[in-house]
Scaffold this active site. Structure first.
Site: not given
Ligand code: DQA
Length: 144
Positions: A10-11, A18, A23, A72, A75, A96, A98, A105
């Site tokens: 998501p997002n 964003r 990011y 990835n 959240a 995985e 990130h 964080r």
């Molecule tokens: C994320 C880190 C997560 O905590 C966050 O909710 C994201 C992006 C990252 O790529 O840094 O949406 O996965």
């Protein structure tokens, strides 16, 4: 040709606009175009969803016929037992990624329901993490 599926949660469709301080400014479309140009020996399949069950479906769909999955879960990393279970259920090795350093964080980002089920995690190296994961699959094709 190496088959790699990238699954973003998501997002991550909003990358580029964003929270650029966290990011970066690059869109995922640009990142994917760069990966395709840099790794002509890899066939990338890309899937993004804001919906948990669709991510589970995508893991299952890629889980028995791909050489690698780069995920990835965004959240959902911190909340989704279903995504962790899906990764444990499949045959394809998973990395995985990130973009941000989740350990630097908020406390809730330090929990991952995914990390124990994957081959390894690449955290905090920006979008470069997707290329580094691809490098691993290229040099370790066939391992789980
Ligand atoms: C994320 C880190 C997560 O905590 C966050 O909710 C994201 C992006 C990252 O790529 O840094 O949406 O996965």
């Amino acid at each position: 040709m190496l088959q790699i599926t990238i699954i973003n949660g998501p997002n991550l469709n909003l990358l580029g606009k964003r929270e650029p301080g966290v990011y970066g400014n690059e869109t995922f479309d640009d990142c994917l175009a760069g990966l395709k140009a840099h790794y002509p020996q890899v066939n990338f399949t890309y899937f993004q969803s804001n919906i948990e069950g669709e991510i589970v479906d995508a893991i299952q769909a890629a889980g028995f016929n791909q050489d690698g999955i780069i995920i990835n879960p965004a959240a959902y990393t911190h909340t989704s037992i279903a995504i962790g279970d899906a990764i444990a259920a499949i045959k394809t090795p998973v990395i995985e990624v990130h973009i941000s350093n989740v350990h630097a964080r908020e406390e809730f980002r330090k929990i991952s329901h995914v990390s124990a089920k994957v081959v390894g995690s690449i955290i905090g190296l920006g979008l470069k993490g997707y290329a580094l994961a691809t490098d691993w699959f290229i040099s370790n094709a066939g391992s789980k």
